[in-house]
Scaffold this motif. Sequence first.
Motif, PDB file in Angstrom:
ATOM      1  N   ALA A   1      -7.503 -43.149  11.008  1.00 29.56           N
ATOM      2  CA  ALA A   1      -6.831 -41.887  10.658  1.00 29.56           C
ATOM      3  C   ALA A   1      -5.834 -42.101   9.519  1.00 29.56           C
ATOM      4  CB  ALA A   1      -6.111 -41.319  11.888  1.00 29.56           C
ATOM      5  N   ASP A   2      -5.111 -43.215   9.549  1.00 30.62           N
ATOM      6  CA  ASP A   2      -4.134 -43.479   8.487  1.00 30.62           C
ATOM      7  C   ASP A   2      -4.833 -43.739   7.150  1.00 30.62           C
ATOM      8  OD1 ASP A   2      -2.180 -43.101  10.311  1.00 30.62           O
ATOM      9  OD2 ASP A   2      -1.596 -45.208  10.511  1.00 30.62           O
ATOM     10  N   LEU A   3      -5.994 -44.393   7.195  1.00 25.33           N
ATOM     11  CA  LEU A   3      -6.740 -44.610   5.951  1.00 25.33           C
ATOM     12  C   LEU A   3      -7.336 -43.306   5.431  1.00 25.33           C
ATOM     13  CD1 LEU A   3      -8.503 -48.017   6.689  1.00 25.33           C
ATOM     14  CD2 LEU A   3      -6.885 -47.545   4.834  1.00 25.33           C
ATOM     15  N   ARG A   4      -7.764 -42.451   6.357  1.00 25.62           N
ATOM     16  CA  ARG A   4      -8.289 -41.143   5.957  1.00 25.62           C
ATOM     17  C   ARG A   4      -7.197 -40.375   5.203  1.00 25.62           C
ATOM     18  NH1 ARG A   4      -8.486 -38.106  10.707  1.00 25.62           N
ATOM     19  NH2 ARG A   4     -10.347 -39.182  11.412  1.00 25.62           N
ATOM     20  N   ALA A   5      -5.981 -40.428   5.724  1.00 25.30           N
ATOM     21  CA  ALA A   5      -4.866 -39.722   5.077  1.00 25.30           C
ATOM     22  C   ALA A   5      -4.551 -40.352   3.716  1.00 25.30           C
ATOM     23  CB  ALA A   5      -3.642 -39.758   5.984  1.00 25.30           C
ATOM     24  N   ALA A   6      -4.558 -41.682   3.648  1.00 24.94           N
ATOM     25  CA  ALA A   6      -4.191 -42.362   2.406  1.00 24.94           C
ATOM     26  C   ALA A   6      -5.255 -42.191   1.322  1.00 24.94           C
ATOM     27  CB  ALA A   6      -3.958 -43.849   2.676  1.00 24.94           C
ATOM     28  N   LEU A   7      -6.515 -42.100   1.727  1.00 26.34           N
ATOM     29  CA  LEU A   7      -7.613 -42.058   0.749  1.00 26.34           C
ATOM     30  C   LEU A   7      -8.183 -40.657   0.556  1.00 26.34           C
ATOM     31  CD1 LEU A   7      -9.445 -45.316   1.815  1.00 26.34           C
ATOM     32  CD2 LEU A   7      -8.564 -44.840  -0.480  1.00 26.34           C
ATOM     33  N   GLY A   8      -7.783 -39.728   1.427  1.00 30.09           N
ATOM     34  CA  GLY A   8      -8.283 -38.358   1.301  1.00 30.09           C
ATOM     35  C   GLY A   8      -9.771 -38.243   1.565  1.00 30.09           C
ATOM     36  N   ARG A   9     -10.308 -39.087   2.408  1.00 27.90           N
ATOM     37  CA  ARG A   9     -11.728 -38.991   2.775  1.00 27.90           C
ATOM     38  C   ARG A   9     -11.949 -39.708   4.109  1.00 27.90           C
ATOM     39  NH1 ARG A   9     -13.448 -43.075  -2.007  1.00 27.90           N
ATOM     40  NH2 ARG A   9     -11.343 -42.566  -2.613  1.00 27.90           N
ATOM     41  N   GLU A  10     -13.075 -39.394   4.717  1.00 24.08           N
ATOM     42  CA  GLU A  10     -13.465 -40.043   5.967  1.00 24.08           C
ATOM     43  C   GLU A  10     -13.837 -41.497   5.679  1.00 24.08           C
ATOM     44  OE1 GLU A  10     -13.218 -39.768   9.597  1.00 24.08           O
ATOM     45  OE2 GLU A  10     -13.192 -37.788   8.659  1.00 24.08           O
ATOM     46  N   ILE A  11     -13.438 -42.413   6.525  1.00 25.70           N
ATOM     47  CA  ILE A  11     -13.941 -43.780   6.392  1.00 25.70           C
ATOM     48  C   ILE A  11     -14.617 -44.197   7.699  1.00 25.70           C
ATOM     49  CG2 ILE A  11     -12.005 -44.343   4.839  1.00 25.70           C
ATOM     50  CD1 ILE A  11     -11.526 -46.546   7.184  1.00 25.70           C
ATOM     51  N   ARG A  12     -15.498 -45.188   7.613  1.00 22.98           N
ATOM     52  CA  ARG A  12     -16.151 -45.704   8.815  1.00 22.98           C
ATOM     53  C   ARG A  12     -15.713 -47.133   9.036  1.00 22.98           C
ATOM     54  NH1 ARG A  12     -22.296 -43.168   8.286  1.00 22.98           N
ATOM     55  NH2 ARG A  12     -21.577 -41.027   8.617  1.00 22.98           N
ATOM     56  N   LEU A  13     -15.581 -47.510  10.302  1.00 21.53           N
ATOM     57  CA  LEU A  13     -15.277 -48.913  10.565  1.00 21.53           C
ATOM     58  C   LEU A  13     -16.095 -49.436  11.731  1.00 21.53           C
ATOM     59  CD1 LEU A  13     -13.195 -48.973  13.188  1.00 21.53           C
ATOM     60  CD2 LEU A  13     -11.503 -48.399  11.466  1.00 21.53           C
ATOM     61  N   ALA A  14     -16.286 -50.727  11.743  1.00 23.31           N
ATOM     62  CA  ALA A  14     -17.052 -51.387  12.800  1.00 23.31           C
ATOM     63  C   ALA A  14     -16.561 -52.813  12.920  1.00 23.31           C
ATOM     64  CB  ALA A  14     -18.543 -51.378  12.463  1.00 23.31           C
ATOM     65  N   ASN A  15     -16.811 -53.433  14.063  1.00 20.25           N
ATOM     66  CA  ASN A  15     -16.345 -54.811  14.188  1.00 20.25           C
ATOM     67  C   ASN A  15     -17.204 -55.740  13.340  1.00 20.25           C
ATOM     68  OD1 ASN A  15     -18.338 -56.308  15.645  1.00 20.25           O
ATOM     69  ND2 ASN A  15     -17.609 -55.449  17.553  1.00 20.25           N
ATOM     70  N   ASP A  16     -16.689 -56.930  13.059  1.00 17.04           N
ATOM     71  CA  ASP A  16     -17.353 -57.771  12.053  1.00 17.04           C
ATOM     72  C   ASP A  16     -18.726 -58.267  12.501  1.00 17.04           C
ATOM     73  OD1 ASP A  16     -15.887 -59.275  13.845  1.00 17.04           O
ATOM     74  OD2 ASP A  16     -14.522 -60.082  12.334  1.00 17.04           O
ATOM     75  N   ALA A  17     -18.927 -58.456  13.813  1.00 17.16           N
ATOM     76  CA  ALA A  17     -20.256 -58.881  14.269  1.00 17.16           C
ATOM     77  C   ALA A  17     -21.275 -57.762  14.070  1.00 17.16           C
ATOM     78  CB  ALA A  17     -20.209 -59.308  15.732  1.00 17.16           C
ATOM     79  N   ASN A  18     -20.850 -56.510  14.308  1.00 16.46           N
ATOM     80  CA  ASN A  18     -21.749 -55.383  14.065  1.00 16.46           C
ATOM     81  C   ASN A  18     -22.068 -55.261  12.581  1.00 16.46           C
ATOM     82  OD1 ASN A  18     -21.891 -54.743  16.750  1.00 16.46           O
ATOM     83  ND2 ASN A  18     -20.407 -53.075  16.656  1.00 16.46           N
ATOM     84  N   CYS A  19     -21.072 -55.509  11.728  1.00 21.42           N
ATOM     85  CA  CYS A  19     -21.319 -55.454  10.280  1.00 21.42           C
ATOM     86  C   CYS A  19     -22.281 -56.558   9.857  1.00 21.42           C
ATOM     87  CB  CYS A  19     -19.999 -55.557   9.507  1.00 21.42           C
ATOM     88  SG  CYS A  19     -19.029 -54.036   9.606  1.00 21.42           S
ATOM     89  N   PHE A  20     -22.126 -57.733  10.451  1.00 18.35           N
ATOM     90  CA  PHE A  20     -23.058 -58.834  10.179  1.00 18.35           C
ATOM     91  C   PHE A  20     -24.499 -58.394  10.492  1.00 18.35           C
ATOM     92  CE2 PHE A  20     -25.562 -62.246  12.179  1.00 18.35           C
ATOM     93  CZ  PHE A  20     -25.710 -63.110  11.115  1.00 18.35           C
ATOM     94  N   ALA A  21     -24.691 -57.828  11.689  1.00 23.58           N
ATOM     95  CA  ALA A  21     -26.033 -57.403  12.104  1.00 23.58           C
ATOM     96  C   ALA A  21     -26.562 -56.312  11.176  1.00 23.58           C
ATOM     97  CB  ALA A  21     -25.997 -56.914  13.551  1.00 23.58           C
ATOM     98  N   LEU A  22     -25.695 -55.375  10.805  1.00 22.58           N
ATOM     99  CA  LEU A  22     -26.116 -54.264   9.947  1.00 22.58           C
ATOM    100  C   LEU A  22     -26.484 -54.764   8.551  1.00 22.58           C
ATOM    101  CD1 LEU A  22     -26.541 -51.242   9.554  1.00 22.58           C
ATOM    102  CD2 LEU A  22     -24.103 -51.029   9.017  1.00 22.58           C
TER     103      LEU A  22
END
Length: 294
Positions: free
Chosen positions: A88-109
């Motif tokens: 939510a804080d990044l959404r406010a700072a960047l003015g857009r939706e962001i997505r996040l995931a844990n690093d193991a999920n990012c590895f798999a993706l």
Amino acid sequence: MRIGIDLGGTKTEFLAMGPGGADLWRKRVPTARDHDGTVRMIAELVREAETATGAPGSVGLAIPGSETAAGTIKNANSTWLIGKPLRADLRAALGREIRLANDANCFALSEASDGAAAGAGVVFGVITGTGVGGGIVVDGKVLVGAHGIGGEWGHIPLPAMTDAERADSRACYCGKRDCLETWVAGPFVEREFARLTGRALPLADIAASDGMEERATVTRLIDRLARGMATMVNILDPDVIVLGGGVSNIARLYDDLPPLVETYGFTLGGPPKIVKNRHGDSSGVRGAAWLWPA
Ligand SMILES: [Zn+2]
């Protein structure tokens, strides 16, 4: 353009990725040590990426932890993030939706998107290094799960423990005993080797040696990995299992592990496909970028 960010404990990596996965711009900076500083750092570098490439980007973030239903961070080893509404804080700072995931999920993706498991339907990504993590991708989408722990196989109990293993029962930081992590993560393997041989060696040296004790240690490690993996295979039946982390550099794994997983598994009818990752240390930042569709 997709912007991927891998928020590590000490370094944070930024990647601006073009269509098809091309590297357009990269930067690595020291990680801010507090929540507000982390938000500021990310917002600044995202703007820098967009200025450098001349294009706006989607923003995906790999974090060492996961997000609660309330949108706060939990289980992060970067403890200053815990309990804070990072997205939510990044959404406010960047003015857009962001997505996040844990690093193991990012590895798999990352590996499922354009890595060693590109095009596969069900991908189980495994990180085995100083700890054990995992992520599951089905048809290009991360299986996060109801509590954000989908794929976290490091804390299943070691299956089919032998008498010798039971006599060597191990405590895990999570509060349970004999989690798979306590049997196959690098530090535990090194500790067991030192106890049995009186010699202290890093896992990479143990794996590279032809000595009898070294080979026996790697054989035990592979057998334990196979038992854990067979449990996952029985449930998921993945098309491809991709290995990452320090343990994935052991060459013997790719010959010895598949037939053992088949032996321990349920009527597979053939050894599962187990491959080494393609993107190595870049998997976190690349997977974060791939959190957004084209
Ligand atoms: Zn545990």
